[in-house]
Design an enzyme around this catalytic site. Structure first.
Site, PDB file in Angstrom:
ATOM      1  N   PRO A  91     -15.720 -22.478 -31.647  1.00 11.07           N
ATOM      2  CA  PRO A  91     -16.501 -23.515 -32.337  1.00 11.07           C
ATOM      3  C   PRO A  91     -15.932 -24.889 -32.008  1.00 11.07           C
ATOM      4  O   PRO A  91     -14.730 -25.115 -32.170  1.00 11.07           O
ATOM      5  CB  PRO A  91     -16.306 -23.165 -33.825  1.00 11.07           C
ATOM      6  N   MET A  92     -16.786 -25.787 -31.525  1.00 14.51           N
ATOM      7  CA  MET A  92     -16.327 -27.114 -31.114  1.00 14.51           C
ATOM      8  C   MET A  92     -17.290 -28.166 -31.641  1.00 14.51           C
ATOM      9  O   MET A  92     -18.477 -28.153 -31.302  1.00 14.51           O
ATOM     10  CB  MET A  92     -16.213 -27.197 -29.585  1.00 14.51           C
ATOM     11  N   GLY A 118      -6.408 -20.902 -27.404  1.00 12.42           N
ATOM     12  CA  GLY A 118      -5.547 -22.030 -27.076  1.00 12.42           C
ATOM     13  C   GLY A 118      -5.034 -22.001 -25.651  1.00 12.42           C
ATOM     14  O   GLY A 118      -4.261 -21.115 -25.298  1.00 12.42           O
ATOM     15  N   GLY A 166     -12.263 -22.424 -25.354  1.00  7.62           N
ATOM     16  CA  GLY A 166     -12.986 -23.585 -25.834  1.00  7.62           C
ATOM     17  C   GLY A 166     -13.382 -24.515 -24.710  1.00  7.62           C
ATOM     18  O   GLY A 166     -14.416 -24.358 -24.069  1.00  7.62           O
ATOM     19  N   ARG A 167     -12.531 -25.485 -24.418  1.00  6.00           N
ATOM     20  CA  ARG A 167     -12.872 -26.528 -23.449  1.00  6.00           C
ATOM     21  C   ARG A 167     -13.149 -25.974 -22.052  1.00  6.00           C
ATOM     22  O   ARG A 167     -14.045 -26.449 -21.350  1.00  6.00           O
ATOM     23  CB  ARG A 167     -11.746 -27.554 -23.396  1.00  6.00           C
ATOM     24  N   CYS A 184      -8.671 -26.739 -38.288  1.00  5.45           N
ATOM     25  CA  CYS A 184      -8.971 -28.116 -37.892  1.00  5.45           C
ATOM     26  C   CYS A 184      -8.031 -29.090 -38.599  1.00  5.45           C
ATOM     27  O   CYS A 184      -7.911 -29.061 -39.830  1.00  5.45           O
ATOM     28  CB  CYS A 184     -10.415 -28.458 -38.229  1.00  5.45           C
TER      29      CYS A 184
END
Length: 340
Positions: free
Chosen positions: A15-16, A210, A231-232, A98
Site C-alpha cells: 500500500p502506497m 522493505g 513497494g517502490r 506509517c
C-alpha cells in the site's frame, strides 16, 4: 472463516499513498494474475465522514485485493472493516507502520506499536464483524528500540487477539527527525528479525517488506518467511510482476507484450471516462514504468506525461507515444540515458 492458504500472501504490492489507487491496481493486475494488491491507506475517519464510494470503489478485475485501514479506535476500525467486506475486499489490513506526522497526530500508524493492546482491541473488533482475513502491517521497532523482544511481544499480543497475518517492514520507524521518505531508506534493514518471528510463531503467516528489488532476493526471503511485499520497485519497474506468476505460483501462461498492456490501459481509460468522466492522465501516470529499461522509454514517458496533450483522447496519445518509442529505439544513446 475459510482462511486462505499462506500462498495467498506469497507476493504482494505494498500500500502506497498517492500511488496504489484503483487505476494503479488495474494496471498491476494486467501484469500478474496472482499477486495480492493493496489499496492506499484509508483512514477510519474518512469512512465515517467522507465519500465512501470514492474511498472504497475498485474494479472487479483487481482481485485479490486488500483494503488497508488507518486508525486506532476499535469501533471505527470495525465500521471500516465491515464496509470493506461489504464492498468485496478480500482482506482488511491495519496500518501500524506509517511514521508520517499526520498519522502520528491521529495517534495511529507506526506509533501504535507502542500500544499493542490497542492494536489487539482493534483487530478483535474487526474480526468480530468480518469473515475475511484481518492482517497487520508493522515495523520491527520504534525510534531507537532495536530489541527483538519489542516486535516479538507486539506480534504475540496482537496474535492472541486472533490476527494470523503479519507483514513486517524490516526497518525501525523513527518518529522524530526523519521524513516518511527517509524512514524508507535510512533505518537499517534487519530481515533476520522477520525470519525469527516466523520461527517463534510458526502458525502465523509472516511476510517481509522493505528494500526488496529482485526475484532472486524474493526467492531467498521465501526460504524463511511466507511472503514478500514490494513497494517502490514494483511501481517503477512494473514489468517485474510479469515473472511472478510462473516463478512463485507455478502458474504458466502467455505473458502479454508491453504494447498489449498499453492497449489494455487505453481501453480502460476510455471505459473510466464513460463510467465517471475520469480523464486519462491520472490513469496514465501509473503506467510510466511500463517500458522501464527499454530503448525509447524516456521519449515514450514524456508523451504520456505531457500536460499539453491532455485535451486529446487517449488513443491519439497512444499513437504519439508509439511514434516516440520507435524514434527513441533508433537512437543509439537512448538506452544509457533511460537506464540512469
Amino acid at each position: 472463516m475459510n482462511f486462505p492458504d499462506a500462498a495467498f500472501w506469497r507476493t504482494s504490492v505494498a500500500p502506497m499513498m498517492d500511488w496504489t489507487d484503483r487505476h494503479c491496481r488495474y494496471f498491476h493486475r494486467l501484469l500478474s494474475r496472482n499477486t495480492l494488491l493493496y489499496t492506499e491507506m484509508v483512514t477510519t475517519g474518512a469512512l465515517r465522514h467522507g465519500d465512501t464510494q470514492r474511498h472504497l470503489r475498485f474494479n472487479t478485475e483487481e482481485h485479490p485485493v486488500a483494503l488497508q485501514l488507518g486508525g486506532s479506535d476499535a469501533a471505527d476500525l470495525a465500521h471500516g472493516a465491515k464496509l470493506g467486506e461489504q464492498w468485496g475486499y478480500d482482506e482488511i489490513n491495519l496500518n501500524c507502520g506509517c511514521p508520517s506526522d499526520r498519522v502520528q497526530r491521529g495517534a495511529f500508524g507506526a506509533c501504535l506499536m507502542n500500544d499493542p493492546h490497542t492494536v489487539a482491541d482493534g483487530v478483535k473488533a474487526m474480526l468480530d464483524v468480518v469473515s475475511v482475513p484481518v492482517s497487520v502491517k508493522h515495523r520491527i521497532g520504534i525510534d531507537r528500540i532495536e530489541s527483538y523482544d519489542f516486535v516479538r511481544d507486539f506480534v504475540g499480543t496482537v496474535s492472541d487477539a486472533g490476527c494470523k497475518v503479519f507483514i513486517v517492514h524490516a526497518r525501525n520507524a523513527w518518529l522524530d527527525g526523519l521524513s516518511p521518505k527517509e524512514n524508507r531508506e535510512i533505518p537499517p534493514l534487519r530481515y533476520e528479525l522477520g525470519y525469527q518471528l516466523k520461527k517463534d510463531f510458526p502458525n502465523l503467516v509472516i511476510a517481509i517488506n522493505g528494500g526488496i528489488t529482485t526475484n532472486a532476493q524474493m526467492t531467498e526471503h521465501l526460504q524463511h518467511v511466507d511472503g514478500v511485499m514490494l513497494g517502490r520497485e514494483a511501481y517503477y519497474n512494473p514489468w517485474l510482476l510479469t515473472t511472478w506468476d510462473a516463478e512463485f505460483y507455478s502458474d504458466f501462461h502467455d505473458i502479454p507484450t508491453r504494447e498489449a498492456v498499453e492497449e489494455s490501459m487505453v481501453a480502460y481509460m476510455e471505459r473510466a471516462n464513460v463510467e465517471d468522466g475520469c480523464p486519462w492522465y491520472p490513469i496514465a501516470r501509473h503506467m510510466l514504468g511500463l517500458y522501464h529499461g527499454q530503448r525509447g522509454a524516456r521519449l515514450w514517458r514524456q508523451v504520456w506525461s505531457n500536460h499539453k496533450l491532455k485535451p486529446l483522447p487517449p488513443r491519439d496519445v497512444l499513437n504519439i507515444a508509439r511514434e516516440a518509442l520507435a524514434r527513441g529505439a533508433e537512437k543509439p544513446n537512448e538506452m544509457p540515458h533511460d537506464a540512469v
